[in-house]
Design a protein around this motif. Sequence first.
Motif, PDB file in Angstrom:
ATOM      1  N   THR A   1     -24.337  13.702  25.697  1.00 15.18           N
ATOM      2  CA  THR A   1     -24.277  14.351  27.005  1.00 15.18           C
ATOM      3  C   THR A   1     -25.443  15.312  27.200  1.00 15.18           C
ATOM      4  OG1 THR A   1     -22.899  16.172  26.168  1.00 15.18           O
ATOM      5  CG2 THR A   1     -21.765  14.206  27.003  1.00 15.18           C
ATOM      6  N   LEU A   2     -25.831  15.474  28.460  1.00 19.49           N
ATOM      7  CA  LEU A   2     -26.906  16.408  28.778  1.00 19.49           C
ATOM      8  C   LEU A   2     -26.490  17.851  28.520  1.00 19.49           C
ATOM      9  CD1 LEU A   2     -28.367  14.913  32.084  1.00 19.49           C
ATOM     10  CD2 LEU A   2     -29.444  14.973  29.836  1.00 19.49           C
ATOM     11  N   SER A   3     -25.219  18.150  28.742  1.00 22.46           N
ATOM     12  CA  SER A   3     -24.754  19.519  28.508  1.00 22.46           C
ATOM     13  C   SER A   3     -24.878  19.898  27.037  1.00 22.46           C
ATOM     14  CB  SER A   3     -23.301  19.665  28.973  1.00 22.46           C
ATOM     15  OG  SER A   3     -22.465  18.726  28.309  1.00 22.46           O
TER      16      SER A   3
ATOM     17  N   LEU B   1     -29.057  14.552  36.136  1.00 20.35           N
ATOM     18  CA  LEU B   1     -28.813  15.990  36.233  1.00 20.35           C
ATOM     19  C   LEU B   1     -27.757  16.302  37.288  1.00 20.35           C
ATOM     20  CD1 LEU B   1     -32.457  17.365  35.957  1.00 20.35           C
ATOM     21  CD2 LEU B   1     -30.633  17.618  34.273  1.00 20.35           C
ATOM     22  N   GLU B   2     -27.840  15.615  38.414  1.00 24.87           N
ATOM     23  CA  GLU B   2     -26.843  15.844  39.462  1.00 24.87           C
ATOM     24  C   GLU B   2     -25.446  15.471  38.975  1.00 24.87           C
ATOM     25  OE1 GLU B   2     -26.046  14.716  44.166  1.00 24.87           O
ATOM     26  OE2 GLU B   2     -27.363  13.480  42.927  1.00 24.87           O
ATOM     27  N   ALA B   3     -25.354  14.380  38.235  1.00 26.60           N
ATOM     28  CA  ALA B   3     -24.050  13.937  37.733  1.00 26.60           C
ATOM     29  C   ALA B   3     -23.464  14.910  36.717  1.00 26.60           C
ATOM     30  CB  ALA B   3     -24.186  12.549  37.114  1.00 26.60           C
ATOM     31  N   SER B   4     -24.324  15.678  36.046  1.00 22.84           N
ATOM     32  CA  SER B   4     -23.842  16.606  35.019  1.00 22.84           C
ATOM     33  C   SER B   4     -23.455  17.969  35.582  1.00 22.84           C
ATOM     34  CB  SER B   4     -24.916  16.796  33.944  1.00 22.84           C
ATOM     35  OG  SER B   4     -26.044  17.477  34.472  1.00 22.84           O
ATOM     36  N   MET B   5     -23.686  18.199  36.887  1.00 20.06           N
ATOM     37  CA  MET B   5     -23.397  19.497  37.490  1.00 20.06           C
ATOM     38  C   MET B   5     -21.938  19.596  37.923  1.00 20.06           C
ATOM     39  SD  MET B   5     -26.759  20.388  39.786  1.00 20.06           S
ATOM     40  CE  MET B   5     -26.078  21.996  40.188  1.00 20.06           C
ATOM     41  N   LYS B   6     -21.391  20.802  37.825  1.00 18.14           N
ATOM     42  CA  LYS B   6     -20.027  21.034  38.288  1.00 18.14           C
ATOM     43  C   LYS B   6     -19.967  21.093  39.812  1.00 18.14           C
ATOM     44  CE  LYS B   6     -18.325  23.524  34.210  1.00 18.14           C
ATOM     45  NZ  LYS B   6     -17.741  24.800  33.708  1.00 18.14           N
TER      46      LYS B   6
END
Length: 279
Positions: free
Chosen positions: A14-16, A84-89
């Motif tokens: 995961t990017l996080s 990046l957009e998909a990983s944002m809350k």
Amino acid sequence: MLVPLEILLSWINTLSALAPFSIFADVCNVLAIGFVVKEDIQEALGGQFSFGDRKAITPNIGGLPFAGGMAVFCFEGFGMTLALEASMKERRTFPKLLAKAFASITLVYVLFGFLGYMAYGEETRDIVTLNLPADWTTITVQIGLCLGLAFTFPIMIHPVNEIVEDNLKRLGWFQKLPCSDNDIDYSKTKIWKLIVYTARSIVVIVLGVVASCVPGFGVFVSLVGSTVCALLSFVLPASFHLQLLGSSMRLWQKVLDSLILLGGLMFAAYGTYNTAIGV
């Protein structure tokens, strides 16, 4: 030497989870860039030069395609946008955040390139740290930049890994993998992890081999910028926008997308030709 480290980092899913490495890379890059800028300013102020001595600052536009390819390559991270957009809350804040990031990065790139060229003129190397004096501070800067690249690389290839793995899932042989009836999910998970780790390792090794074979960094960057990055930045987004939303778009929006599409194709074609004949 860094390939084993890159392979291990590429196994992070995961990017996080990669965020701490990204922060460390950013710190290394900021410190190294700050030192290079300081050296550039000292060199420019200490030397005797005029804007007329800088051949790039002339009415001659012959070098614009090469420079354009370099500029587009600077935003090779464009491919990370969707990931990046998909990983944002809170995805609704992403467009504003993206605009701020692009504006800030553009300013940094422009100032960094301008100061480097003002300091060293026509002697500016493809990698500006090669213009710095050979001492321990320069070595420290180079190590910092290398660390920044090393810990940024796993983030940049994350979309590549996702595409490769999605394609692997569609293959017929994967659907026929032997699984135990009693524990089918666990069996598939073990096999899938092995496949994922192997595929990601191969991607890193292949990219490492390609990078080691690059003869001239500047020419290579311009070529990639004029081809792959131009398609990703201009041609494909405009094409997808027209194809998916064309029926509901206004005339001026269609015209704008068409201009971006045609401009991207022309830039890619001429930039590639200009770079190729300069090799």
